[in-house]
Design a protein around this motif. Structure first.
Motif, PDB file in Angstrom:
ATOM      1  N   LEU A  78      27.889   5.255  42.560  1.00 34.71           N
ATOM      2  CA  LEU A  78      29.221   4.968  42.034  1.00 34.71           C
ATOM      3  C   LEU A  78      29.502   3.474  42.061  1.00 34.71           C
ATOM      4  N   LYS A  79      29.115   2.794  43.145  1.00 35.97           N
ATOM      5  CA  LYS A  79      29.295   1.344  43.230  1.00 35.97           C
ATOM      6  C   LYS A  79      28.514   0.636  42.127  1.00 35.97           C
ATOM      7  N   ALA A  80      27.254   1.048  41.914  1.00 34.38           N
ATOM      8  CA  ALA A  80      26.403   0.384  40.928  1.00 34.38           C
ATOM      9  C   ALA A  80      26.952   0.553  39.517  1.00 34.38           C
ATOM     10  N   VAL A  81      27.336   1.769  39.160  1.00 39.51           N
ATOM     11  CA  VAL A  81      27.859   2.017  37.809  1.00 39.51           C
ATOM     12  C   VAL A  81      29.199   1.317  37.616  1.00 39.51           C
ATOM     13  N   THR A  82      30.052   1.354  38.629  1.00 42.28           N
ATOM     14  CA  THR A  82      31.364   0.709  38.520  1.00 42.28           C
ATOM     15  C   THR A  82      31.220  -0.791  38.356  1.00 42.28           C
ATOM     16  N   GLU A  83      30.312  -1.401  39.110  1.00 42.67           N
ATOM     17  CA  GLU A  83      30.114  -2.847  38.981  1.00 42.67           C
ATOM     18  C   GLU A  83      29.584  -3.206  37.600  1.00 42.67           C
ATOM     19  N   ALA A  84      28.690  -2.369  37.057  1.00 44.18           N
ATOM     20  CA  ALA A  84      28.175  -2.618  35.710  1.00 44.18           C
ATOM     21  C   ALA A  84      29.305  -2.540  34.680  1.00 44.18           C
ATOM     22  N   LEU A  85      30.168  -1.542  34.826  1.00 50.95           N
ATOM     23  CA  LEU A  85      31.302  -1.408  33.907  1.00 50.95           C
ATOM     24  C   LEU A  85      32.278  -2.571  34.072  1.00 50.95           C
ATOM     25  N   GLU A  86      32.497  -2.998  35.320  1.00 50.69           N
ATOM     26  CA  GLU A  86      33.391  -4.130  35.578  1.00 50.69           C
ATOM     27  C   GLU A  86      32.874  -5.385  34.870  1.00 50.69           C
ATOM     28  N   ARG A  87      31.564  -5.612  34.931  1.00 51.67           N
ATOM     29  CA  ARG A  87      31.005  -6.811  34.300  1.00 51.67           C
ATOM     30  C   ARG A  87      31.123  -6.734  32.775  1.00 51.67           C
ATOM     31  N   LEU A  88      30.902  -5.549  32.223  1.00 52.86           N
ATOM     32  CA  LEU A  88      31.056  -5.394  30.770  1.00 52.86           C
ATOM     33  C   LEU A  88      32.489  -5.697  30.358  1.00 52.86           C
ATOM     34  N   LEU A  89      33.438  -5.143  31.112  1.00 55.84           N
ATOM     35  CA  LEU A  89      34.843  -5.368  30.792  1.00 55.84           C
ATOM     36  C   LEU A  89      35.217  -6.838  30.981  1.00 55.84           C
ATOM     37  N   PHE A  90      34.720  -7.450  32.055  1.00 55.68           N
ATOM     38  CA  PHE A  90      35.056  -8.853  32.316  1.00 55.68           C
ATOM     39  C   PHE A  90      34.470  -9.766  31.235  1.00 55.68           C
ATOM     40  N   ASN A  91      33.274  -9.445  30.752  1.00 55.21           N
ATOM     41  CA  ASN A  91      32.677 -10.254  29.685  1.00 55.21           C
ATOM     42  C   ASN A  91      33.492 -10.174  28.398  1.00 55.21           C
ATOM     43  N   VAL A  92      34.013  -8.985  28.085  1.00 55.48           N
ATOM     44  CA  VAL A  92      34.878  -8.843  26.909  1.00 55.48           C
ATOM     45  C   VAL A  92      36.165  -9.637  27.116  1.00 55.48           C
ATOM     46  N   PHE A  93      36.699  -9.586  28.335  1.00 55.52           N
ATOM     47  CA  PHE A  93      37.893 -10.364  28.674  1.00 55.52           C
ATOM     48  C   PHE A  93      37.649 -11.854  28.466  1.00 55.52           C
ATOM     49  N   LEU A  94      36.485 -12.353  28.887  1.00 58.39           N
ATOM     50  CA  LEU A  94      36.156 -13.761  28.710  1.00 58.39           C
ATOM     51  C   LEU A  94      36.058 -14.130  27.227  1.00 58.39           C
ATOM     52  N   GLU A  95      35.448 -13.261  26.431  1.00 51.42           N
ATOM     53  CA  GLU A  95      35.293 -13.538  25.009  1.00 51.42           C
ATOM     54  C   GLU A  95      36.639 -13.594  24.292  1.00 51.42           C
ATOM     55  N   GLU A  96      37.549 -12.698  24.663  1.00 47.12           N
ATOM     56  CA  GLU A  96      38.823 -12.612  23.951  1.00 47.12           C
ATOM     57  C   GLU A  96      39.857 -13.601  24.475  1.00 47.12           C
ATOM     58  N   GLU A  97      39.934 -13.756  25.791  1.00 49.34           N
ATOM     59  CA  GLU A  97      41.007 -14.556  26.392  1.00 49.34           C
ATOM     60  C   GLU A  97      40.595 -15.995  26.700  1.00 49.34           C
ATOM     61  N   LYS A  98      39.299 -16.217  26.904  1.00 43.32           N
ATOM     62  CA  LYS A  98      38.765 -17.563  27.217  1.00 43.32           C
ATOM     63  C   LYS A  98      39.533 -18.247  28.356  1.00 43.32           C
ATOM     64  N   PRO A  99      39.570 -17.633  29.534  1.00 42.14           N
ATOM     65  CA  PRO A  99      40.316 -18.225  30.661  1.00 42.14           C
ATOM     66  C   PRO A  99      39.520 -19.329  31.353  1.00 42.14           C
ATOM     67  N   ASP A 100      40.219 -20.097  32.166  1.00 38.26           N
ATOM     68  CA  ASP A 100      39.557 -21.092  33.008  1.00 38.26           C
ATOM     69  C   ASP A 100      38.978 -20.401  34.235  1.00 38.26           C
ATOM     70  N   ILE A 101      37.754 -20.772  34.592  1.00 42.69           N
ATOM     71  CA  ILE A 101      37.084 -20.163  35.742  1.00 42.69           C
ATOM     72  C   ILE A 101      36.837 -21.236  36.792  1.00 42.69           C
ATOM     73  N   PRO A 102      37.304 -21.040  38.021  1.00 40.57           N
ATOM     74  CA  PRO A 102      37.103 -22.037  39.086  1.00 40.57           C
ATOM     75  C   PRO A 102      35.689 -21.941  39.673  1.00 40.57           C
ATOM     76  N   TYR A 103      34.728 -22.480  38.949  1.00 38.03           N
ATOM     77  CA  TYR A 103      33.331 -22.337  39.356  1.00 38.03           C
ATOM     78  C   TYR A 103      33.069 -22.915  40.735  1.00 38.03           C
ATOM     79  N   GLU A 104      33.622 -24.096  41.004  1.00 38.63           N
ATOM     80  CA  GLU A 104      33.304 -24.787  42.256  1.00 38.63           C
ATOM     81  C   GLU A 104      33.731 -23.985  43.470  1.00 38.63           C
ATOM     82  N   ILE A 105      34.971 -23.469  43.444  1.00 40.75           N
ATOM     83  CA  ILE A 105      35.471 -22.732  44.613  1.00 40.75           C
ATOM     84  C   ILE A 105      34.718 -21.427  44.790  1.00 40.75           C
ATOM     85  N   LEU A 106      34.300 -20.798  43.677  1.00 42.76           N
ATOM     86  CA  LEU A 106      33.534 -19.559  43.770  1.00 42.76           C
ATOM     87  C   LEU A 106      32.120 -19.812  44.296  1.00 42.76           C
TER      88      LEU A 106
END
Length: 302
Positions: free
Chosen positions: A160-188
């Motif tokens: 369940l963790k593995a499938v959920t994380e895969a789905l989360e990444r797919l959704l987050f990638n679509v979010f990045l493509e559509e919304e183009k938010p700023d990502i705090p790379y350094e702090i992460l």
């Protein structure tokens, strides 16, 4: 939950090559508070009688109460599986004054196991979840039934963790493509290279990260309303159920009873929908029972 989304972002960012951030359980442990002392585990003298006997359950309650009084804890907290809870609760209700400070709970293991069974073995039946596990090499056809039912708890939770994380990444990638938010790379990246409570606390104070998480949560609300179609709505609902299991795990690891109680209440809908009403009943009310209110209030003193 900020910790969950921060963990998701750090795992996503460090997914190229060797993963540096542990899974959610390990992340909670590595970034949490170190207990001041080790837990003490003791065992009672065995009772060589069936656990289904009311007299045996009554004796267990009294022994637990004596042990609780010995360490100076005001409330006796008993964790059972469903069968024993269904025996213990009527005894507590019948002898209300005698057991006024008893809190009987269904254990997190039994609750999560049966909740996953309702989710992956009932709600997700025929939607492709089983095929994902087989294609990803997480299960084979002979073992699949036990995973979907939740009976093979460790493997079911891992899948369940593995499938959920895969789905989360797919959704987050679509979010990045559509919304183009700023990502705090350094702090992460700082959190990735040093998974400690200090680095997590510093990360959670970053305004750019907080805005990113807030925007991502708003985007999820759009998906729930049909932004990505009915298929997106269904899989996001599945992810919401999985997040409840992980949040309950977080509540247990961090000794957060109020969050634990909230998770049980939020799980009631799925239990009621798929014939798990006995698991839903103890927490199906949104308002907290008087004994639980007292326990929550006193837990700060334990």
């Amino acid at each position: 939950m900020l910790q969950y989304n921060t963990h998701l972002l750090s795992r996503w960012l460090s997914s190229q090559g060797k993963q540096q951030v542990p899974g959610f359980g390990g992340f909670i442990s590595s970034t949490g508070k170190v207990p001041p002392r080790k837990s003490t585990i003791d065992f009672y003298t065995p009772i060589n009688q069936p656990i289904t006997d009311n007299a045996v359950v009554y004796e267990l309650l009294k022994r637990s109460e004596a042990a609780t009084e010995e360490v100076g804890q005001p409330y006796t907290i008993n964790t059972f599986d469903l069968g024993v809870v269904m025996k213990a609760s009527p005894i507590v209700w019948k002898y209300e004054e005698e057991f006024s400070k008893h809190v009987n709970l269904i254990g997190k293991f039994h609750t999560a196991m049966n909740y996953m069974g309702r989710l992956t073995g009932r709600k997700c039946l025929g939607d492709g979840y089983a095929e994902i596990l087989i294609e990803a090499g997480l299960a084979n056809s002979g073992f699949l039934k036990n995973i979907l039912s939740g009976k093979s708890y460790a493997k079911a939770l891992f899948s369940l963790k593995a499938v959920t994380e895969a789905l989360e990444r797919l959704l987050f990638n679509v979010f990045l493509e559509e919304e183009k938010p700023d990502i705090p790379y350094e702090i992460l990246f700082n959190l990735i290279h040093s998974c400690t409570s200090e680095s997590l606390n510093s990360t959670l104070k970053d305004p750019t990260l907080l805005k990113l998480i807030g925007d991502y949560l708003q985007y999820q609300d759009k998906v729930r309303r049909g932004h990505l179609g009915k298929t997106g709505m269904f899989w996001l609902s599945m992810m919401d159920h999985a997040r409840l299991v992980l949040t309950m795990d977080f509540a247990v690891k961090t000794n957060n009873f109020e969050l634990f109680h909230h998770c049980n209440g939020a799980m009631a809908d799925l239990f009621f929908a798929y014939n798990g009403h006995n698991y839903a009943r103890p927490f199906s009310q949104t308002s907290t029972s008087p004994i639980l209110v007292l326990f929550i209030t006193s837990s700060l003193e334990l």
